[in-house]
Structure formats: structure tokens, C-alpha cells
Design a protein around this motif. Structure first.
Motif, PDB file in Angstrom:
ATOM      1  N   MET A   1       0.821  -1.204   0.000  1.00 59.87           N
ATOM      2  CA  MET A   1       0.000   0.000   0.000  1.00 59.87           C
ATOM      3  C   MET A   1       0.858   1.259   0.000  1.00 59.87           C
ATOM      4  N   PHE A   2       2.060   1.198   0.601  1.00 60.22           N
ATOM      5  CA  PHE A   2       2.925   2.374   0.641  1.00 60.22           C
ATOM      6  C   PHE A   2       3.240   2.869  -0.761  1.00 60.22           C
ATOM      7  N   GLN A   3       3.576   1.956  -1.678  1.00 60.34           N
ATOM      8  CA  GLN A   3       3.926   2.366  -3.034  1.00 60.34           C
ATOM      9  C   GLN A   3       2.750   3.039  -3.735  1.00 60.34           C
ATOM     10  N   THR A   4       1.536   2.549  -3.505  1.00 60.92           N
ATOM     11  CA  THR A   4       0.348   3.168  -4.091  1.00 60.92           C
ATOM     12  C   THR A   4       0.169   4.586  -3.557  1.00 60.92           C
ATOM     13  N   ALA A   5       0.313   4.739  -2.236  1.00 57.11           N
ATOM     14  CA  ALA A   5       0.169   6.059  -1.619  1.00 57.11           C
ATOM     15  C   ALA A   5       1.290   6.993  -2.063  1.00 57.11           C
ATOM     16  N   LEU A   6       2.503   6.466  -2.144  1.00 57.49           N
ATOM     17  CA  LEU A   6       3.634   7.292  -2.556  1.00 57.49           C
ATOM     18  C   LEU A   6       3.432   7.819  -3.976  1.00 57.49           C
ATOM     19  N   ALA A   7       2.951   6.972  -4.867  1.00 56.83           N
ATOM     20  CA  ALA A   7       2.710   7.405  -6.244  1.00 56.83           C
ATOM     21  C   ALA A   7       1.686   8.531  -6.279  1.00 56.83           C
ATOM     22  N   ALA A   8       0.656   8.437  -5.451  1.00 58.49           N
ATOM     23  CA  ALA A   8      -0.367   9.484  -5.399  1.00 58.49           C
ATOM     24  C   ALA A   8       0.226  10.793  -4.893  1.00 58.49           C
TER      25      ALA A   8
ATOM     26  N   THR B   1      12.956  22.309  -2.791  1.00 59.41           N
ATOM     27  CA  THR B   1      12.404  20.972  -2.579  1.00 59.41           C
ATOM     28  C   THR B   1      12.571  20.136  -3.839  1.00 59.41           C
ATOM     29  N   MET B   2      12.637  18.833  -3.645  1.00 55.71           N
ATOM     30  CA  MET B   2      12.669  17.879  -4.755  1.00 55.71           C
ATOM     31  C   MET B   2      11.744  16.735  -4.387  1.00 55.71           C
TER      32      MET B   2
ATOM     33  N   SER C   1      17.459  11.253  -5.584  1.00 50.51           N
ATOM     34  CA  SER C   1      16.898  10.141  -6.355  1.00 50.51           C
ATOM     35  C   SER C   1      15.531   9.751  -5.814  1.00 50.51           C
ATOM     36  N   ARG C   2      14.756   9.100  -6.674  1.00 51.43           N
ATOM     37  CA  ARG C   2      13.435   8.649  -6.231  1.00 51.43           C
ATOM     38  C   ARG C   2      13.552   7.602  -5.129  1.00 51.43           C
ATOM     39  N   ALA C   3      14.569   6.750  -5.224  1.00 50.87           N
ATOM     40  CA  ALA C   3      14.748   5.706  -4.211  1.00 50.87           C
ATOM     41  C   ALA C   3      15.006   6.313  -2.844  1.00 50.87           C
ATOM     42  N   GLU C   4      15.860   7.345  -2.785  1.00 48.18           N
ATOM     43  CA  GLU C   4      16.136   7.971  -1.490  1.00 48.18           C
ATOM     44  C   GLU C   4      14.917   8.740  -1.001  1.00 48.18           C
ATOM     45  N   ALA C   5      14.219   9.392  -1.917  1.00 50.72           N
ATOM     46  CA  ALA C   5      12.996  10.100  -1.531  1.00 50.72           C
ATOM     47  C   ALA C   5      11.978   9.122  -0.944  1.00 50.72           C
ATOM     48  N   ALA C   6      11.849   7.952  -1.565  1.00 52.16           N
ATOM     49  CA  ALA C   6      10.909   6.943  -1.064  1.00 52.16           C
ATOM     50  C   ALA C   6      11.312   6.467   0.325  1.00 52.16           C
ATOM     51  N   ALA C   7      12.619   6.288   0.555  1.00 50.92           N
ATOM     52  CA  ALA C   7      13.098   5.857   1.870  1.00 50.92           C
ATOM     53  C   ALA C   7      12.780   6.912   2.930  1.00 50.92           C
ATOM     54  N   ILE C   8      12.945   8.182   2.570  1.00 56.22           N
ATOM     55  CA  ILE C   8      12.628   9.266   3.507  1.00 56.22           C
ATOM     56  C   ILE C   8      11.139   9.297   3.800  1.00 56.22           C
ATOM     57  N   TYR C   9      10.330   9.184   2.769  1.00 53.82           N
ATOM     58  CA  TYR C   9       8.872   9.207   2.953  1.00 53.82           C
ATOM     59  C   TYR C   9       8.391   8.054   3.832  1.00 53.82           C
ATOM     60  N   ARG C  10       8.977   6.892   3.630  1.00 50.74           N
ATOM     61  CA  ARG C  10       8.539   5.750   4.442  1.00 50.74           C
ATOM     62  C   ARG C  10       8.946   5.927   5.901  1.00 50.74           C
ATOM     63  N   ALA C  11      10.200   6.274   6.133  1.00 55.75           N
ATOM     64  CA  ALA C  11      10.704   6.335   7.509  1.00 55.75           C
ATOM     65  C   ALA C  11      10.160   7.531   8.283  1.00 55.75           C
TER      66      ALA C  11
ATOM     67  N   PHE D   1      -1.365  10.295   5.253  1.00 54.07           N
ATOM     68  CA  PHE D   1      -0.002  10.339   4.722  1.00 54.07           C
ATOM     69  C   PHE D   1       0.227  11.612   3.907  1.00 54.07           C
ATOM     70  N   ASP D   2      -0.683  11.920   2.998  1.00 55.65           N
ATOM     71  CA  ASP D   2      -0.505  13.111   2.172  1.00 55.65           C
ATOM     72  C   ASP D   2      -0.549  14.375   3.031  1.00 55.65           C
ATOM     73  N   LEU D   3      -1.407  14.382   4.025  1.00 62.15           N
ATOM     74  CA  LEU D   3      -1.469  15.512   4.952  1.00 62.15           C
ATOM     75  C   LEU D   3      -0.161  15.645   5.719  1.00 62.15           C
ATOM     76  N   ALA D   4       0.415  14.514   6.127  1.00 63.01           N
ATOM     77  CA  ALA D   4       1.688  14.531   6.851  1.00 63.01           C
ATOM     78  C   ALA D   4       2.803  15.083   5.975  1.00 63.01           C
ATOM     79  N   VAL D   5       2.821  14.688   4.712  1.00 61.95           N
ATOM     80  CA  VAL D   5       3.839  15.175   3.784  1.00 61.95           C
ATOM     81  C   VAL D   5       3.696  16.682   3.593  1.00 61.95           C
ATOM     82  N   ASN D   6       2.469  17.129   3.468  1.00 62.09           N
ATOM     83  CA  ASN D   6       2.186  18.538   3.165  1.00 62.09           C
ATOM     84  C   ASN D   6       2.326  19.463   4.380  1.00 62.09           C
TER      85      ASN D   6
END
Length: 258
Positions: free
Chosen positions: A1-8, A27-28, A53-63, A83-88
Motif C-alpha cells: 500500500m505504501f507504493q500506491t500512496a507514494l505514487a499518489a 524541494t525535490m 533520487s526517487r529511491a532515497e525520496a521513497a526511503a525518507i517518505y517511508r521512515a 499520509f498526504d497531509l503529513a507530507v504537506n
């Protein structure tokens, strides 16, 4: 589910940005210069932010976001909305807004009580209430005059996607499509098998043979066929009957699997 949310989320965060009115600065993919510096444990330059990189961004978003709000333990759809609210707006604020929606103490930490309330509540209602609270918060920000329309579009898109996930019980699109394809294949196989039975000359010849034999036993003239010929037809018919019955059984069994 994380990958689906991350893509959104990444559909809205985009690539590199450094708007002068954005308090986050450079920001990137939504990762600010300050967040990246904290993640790497040292100061970083704007160029390093741009090269993220997208891989590092994904690691940051998950952790730092997904795991911090314990999104894996939230109901489908609500996990994306938080999740999106937390990112924003930050994980702490996202959790506090969620807790207010769920009417539990708003301490900014996801614990057993918050998770239990989230699971007990109607997910669609929670998503709508959370997005409404998010809109109200964004409208209170000084930068709303500059970014308000974009924020509104983002919240609307996330709300719609989150509601769709909640309605589908969180099943990935690929899984639903795979199930649909599988059922289509089964239905096609069943139709092809049925057509084969109905168009088979052997089946119809055996049917005619059985009819002729029955009429002969009843004393009717069956076009000059003698008893031996009819018995031969009967034997052929019995062999064909076995094929027909086994085919019909497969058709019935296949339909039960659909």
C-alpha cells in the motif's frame, strides 16, 4: 500500500522547486532542503536537493512520514489521506487533525487508542472529515493566497483517491484487474466449450443414432437400418455420451469457480 500512496503523493509534489514564497525553500519530490540535511546528518546544497533520487525520496517518505503515522495499521484510504497531509503539513499536525476527527485526545502520536478509533469509525466519513479539517487549516495560512488553488486541487484529488481505496477495501488496482481478467477467461472458456458441444457433428450424429434406435425398438421404420447397424450406432453413441457428459461436467465446474 505504501507504493500506491507514494505514487499518489508524488503526482502532486512533482520535481524540483524553489518558490520564493514557499517557506520550505528548495524541494525535490516534496523533500525540503532541511529534511534532506536532517536525513543525511549534514548540511546539503540546493544542487544536492535537485539531484535527490526517487529511491532515497521513497526511503525518507517511508521512515519519516508513513511509518511515523503508522499508516500500515490504518484503514485503506484513510492511510493515504493522513499520509498526504503529513507530507504537506507535517506528521504531528496530520495526526492531531486525525485525532480531532476521531474524537480522541489530540497528542500528535498514533497509539492503540487512535488506531482502535480509526478502525471502528466509518472510513469514508473519516476521510471526508479529515480533508475538511485540512482545508480549513490551509485556508488559515498566510501563503494561501499564493498556493491556495493548488492546495485545494490536491486535497480534492487525494480525497477522491482515498475514498476509492476505502470503497475497494484497499485492494490494489492490479489485483482487481487480474481477478476481472481471470473471470473473463473462464467465461470465454465456458462459452467456447458450449459452442463446441453444440457444433459437434459427433454429438448430433450420436443423438440421431439414439433416436433411431429408440424408434426401432418401438416398431417404427427407421429408413431400412437393421438391428446390427443400430447396435453399432448405440455403441458409438455410448462412447460419444461419455465425452458429452465429461464436457458438461467441466462446464458446470468451471461456472462454479467464476
Amino acid at each position: 500500500m505504501f507504493q500506491t500512496a507514494l505514487a499518489a503523493v508524488l503526482r502532486h509534489e512533482g520535481g524540483f522547486a524553489d518558490h520564493p514564497d514557499d517557506p520550505g525553500g528548495a524541494t525535490m519530490m516534496g523533500i525540503t532542503q532541511a529534511t534532506l540535511a536532517e536525513w543525511r546528518g549534514r548540511p546539503v546544497t540546493r544542487d544536492e536537493v535537485r539531484a535527490l533520487s526517487r529511491a532515497e525520496a521513497a526511503a525518507i517518505y517511508r521512515a519519516r512520514y508513513w511509518d511515523r503515522i503508522r499508516a500500515d495499521e490504518l484503514p485503506a484510504g484513510l492511510d493515504l489521506a493522513v499520509f498526504d497531509l503529513a507530507v504537506n503539513s507535517g506528521p504531528g499536525r496530520a495526526v492531531r487533525l486525525l485525532q480531532r476527527v476521531l474524537a480522541v485526545p489530540a497528542d500528535g502520536l498514533i497509539g492503540p487508542r487512535t488506531l482502535a478509533a480509526a478502525r471502528a469509525a466509518d472510513s469514508a466519513a473519516s476521510i471526508r472529515a479529515l480533508c475538511a479539517a485540512r482545508r480549513a487549516f490551509l485556508q488559515s495560512l498566510p501563503a494561501h493566497g499564493v498556493f491556495g488553488r493548488g492546495w485545494a486541487r490536491r486535497v480534492a484529488a487525494i480525497e477522491a483517491r482515498a475514498l476509492a481505496l476505502a470503497a475497494g477495501q484497499g485492494r490494489p488496482e492490479g489485483k482487481r484487474q487480474a481477478d476481472k481478467n481471470s473471470n473473463s477467461i473462464k467465461e470465454k472458456d465456458t462459452m467456447e466449450t458450449t459452442k463446441t458441444i453444440l457444433s459437434s457433428r459427433t454429438v448430433w450424429a450420436n443423438a440421431v443414432g439414439f433416436a433411431a434406435l429408440a424408434l426401432s425398438w418401438l416398431g417404427f421404420d427407421v429408413g431400412g437400418l437393421d438391428r446390427d447397424a443400430l447396435v453399432e450406432n448405440l455403441l458409438q453413441g455410448l462412447a460419444g455420451l461419455g465425452f458429452v457428459l465429461s464436457t458438461i461436467f467441466r462446464v458446470i465446474a468451471t461456472r462454479r469457480l467464476i
